[in-house]
Design a protein around this motif. Structure first.
Motif, PDB file in Angstrom:
ATOM      1  N   ALA A 129       0.823  -1.207   0.000  1.00 16.25           N
ATOM      2  CA  ALA A 129       0.000   0.000   0.000  1.00 16.25           C
ATOM      3  C   ALA A 129       0.858   1.259   0.000  1.00 16.25           C
ATOM      4  CB  ALA A 129      -0.920  -0.006   1.218  1.00 16.25           C
ATOM      5  N   ARG A 130       1.939   1.237   0.751  1.00 19.65           N
ATOM      6  CA  ARG A 130       2.809   2.411   0.848  1.00 19.65           C
ATOM      7  C   ARG A 130       3.379   2.808  -0.512  1.00 19.65           C
ATOM      8  NH1 ARG A 130       5.206   0.679   4.892  1.00 19.65           N
ATOM      9  NH2 ARG A 130       7.133  -0.184   3.998  1.00 19.65           N
ATOM     10  N   HIS A 131       3.665   1.810  -1.348  1.00 16.20           N
ATOM     11  CA  HIS A 131       4.254   2.085  -2.660  1.00 16.20           C
ATOM     12  C   HIS A 131       3.243   1.972  -3.792  1.00 16.20           C
ATOM     13  CE1 HIS A 131       8.326   2.310  -1.044  1.00 16.20           C
ATOM     14  NE2 HIS A 131       8.033   1.254  -0.300  1.00 16.20           N
ATOM     15  N   ASP A 132       1.964   1.824  -3.445  1.00 14.81           N
ATOM     16  CA  ASP A 132       0.894   1.825  -4.439  1.00 14.81           C
ATOM     17  C   ASP A 132       1.065   0.678  -5.438  1.00 14.81           C
ATOM     18  OD1 ASP A 132      -1.456   2.881  -5.404  1.00 14.81           O
ATOM     19  OD2 ASP A 132      -0.483   4.327  -6.725  1.00 14.81           O
ATOM     20  N   LEU A 133       1.250  -0.539  -4.911  1.00 15.72           N
ATOM     21  CA  LEU A 133       1.549  -1.706  -5.724  1.00 15.72           C
ATOM     22  C   LEU A 133       0.435  -2.747  -5.638  1.00 15.72           C
ATOM     23  CD1 LEU A 133       5.286  -2.039  -4.623  1.00 15.72           C
ATOM     24  CD2 LEU A 133       4.415  -0.977  -6.726  1.00 15.72           C
TER      25      LEU A 133
END
Length: 376
Positions: free
Chosen positions: A101-105
């Motif tokens: 989620a942090r890296h939008d993956l």
């Protein structure tokens, strides 16, 4: 002018030239052949050519979907492709959801446990990218079994909805072999599963799948090896442009008499008076030791002045010895370049000479080479 007369190559013994224009041309050709959106598999450092330059070039050309193996690779891809959808094929390991989620993956979910963990995370974290659902249609490696997937369709789709699945996919086991009956079985199995999830875009085609008769394109394809110049149709002319070439330089030459043993453990013996050249390349540079040439088993080949010259003796850590007896005298000289990949030495030929496959050659190329990107 020698290809080594450049700032990036002057301190190195090898030069890896990477044609990003050819990479983009291959991606466009595959998309046009499929008649649908083509993604790009950029795992293993974009098959050895570099995630950042490969993803940047493909993004600029319009590629919107990328596939990697590891979360760390996805983070690198995200840094140069802010808007793309980036899928992690190896799935969701326990405790990784926050990093995704942090890296939008987007994880490629291949088990009920992964679906449950991702769904639980989504419920407590707000918006995240859609995931992919991986169904095993015959590889028996990763993915939900077909009956598991079908049990999640229709009235049982709450878990799929909660996990925010936005793509359904499977992976061929033998698409490079058009005559393998496993292909038809996988195509049929996946068609049944895709029909059970009519709302989901689907992805089946890998590189060779683009050339496999009767293979549906669905909404997204996932070429990998073919993007980088590998032949998706083994035994037939390669429809792809070459992306990678590798050159080294001759360090030293010597003449040896018939009966002279060469290299570690004397595994090759000269059968005639021969001229030998030692070049700046070895297994520490990613060139397999299995390319060694012995008295009984031929090994790899290099082009010296355009003439194929066989490896003789063991491939060592930093050096390879060539028999350049038949090479032009003006090419078989100290400091002159020799070609290890390129021209007649395509990835399949190089792989065969090293008793392996072109995929391994491509993805093993080490970091000691000077790298020159062209076609940008």
């Amino acid at each position: 002018m020698s290809p080594f007369d450049t700032p990036e190559a002057e301190t190195r013994g090898t030069l890896l030239t990477l044609d990003l224009g050819a990479l983009v041309a291959n991606w466009r050709a595959l998309g046009a052949r499929a008649g649908t959106e083509a993604g790009a598999v950029v795992k293993a450092d974009a098959y050895g050519i570099g995630i950042e330059p490969a993803v940047t070039a493909l993004s600029r050309a319009g590629c919107r979907s990328f596939f990697v193996a590891h979360l760390s690779e996805a983070v690198r891809a995200r840094a140069v492709a802010a808007e793309a959808t980036i899928y992690v094929l190896n799935g969701l390991l326990p405790g990784q959801s926050a990093a995704f989620a942090r890296h939008d993956l987007s994880p490629v979910l291949g088990s009920v446990a992964e679906l449950q963990e991702w769904a639980a995370f989504r419920q407590g974290s707000g918006a995240v990218r859609p995931a992919a659902l991986h169904v095993d249609s015959g590889m028996n490696r990763l993915g939900l079994a077909p009956d598991e997937a079908l049990s999640l369709a229709g009235d049982g789709s709450e878990l799929v909805d909660a996990a925010g699945v936005g793509l359904l996919m499977t992976h061929f086991a033998a698409s490079e072999d058009e005559g393998d009956p496993a292909n038809a079985r996988q195509i049929a199995a996946f068609a049944g599963i895709a029909a059970a999830f009519p709302e989901l875009p689907a992805s089946l085609m890998n590189s060779s799948g683009h050339f496999l008769k009767g293979c549906p394109a669905y909404q997204l394809t996932r070429p990998g090896y073919a993007l980088y110049g590998g032949n998706p149709t083994p035994g037939q002319p390669n429809p792809m442009q070459a992306v990678v070439s590798l050159q080294s330089r001759i360090i030293q030459l010597r003449d040896v008499e018939a009966g002279t043993q060469v290299g570690y453990n004397g595994r090759w013996t000269a059968k005639r008076r021969s001229r030998l050249a030692t070049i700046c390349l070895g297994y520490a540079d990613g060139y397999p030791r299995n390319a060694s040439g012995t008295d009984t088993v031929p090994g790899g080949t290099a082009l010296v002045g355009g003439v194929p010259c066989p490896f003789v003796g063991s491939v060592s850590m930093d050096l390879i010895i060539l028999d350049v007896t038949e090479a032009p005298e003006n090419a078989a000289r100290r400091g002159e370049p020799v070609t290890l990949i390129g021209g007649a030495l395509d990835l399949e030929t190089v792989g065969a000479g090293a008793k392996t496959i072109g995929y391994e050659i491509l993805t093993s190329l080490g970091r000691r080479h000077a790298r020159r990107y062209v076609g940008v």
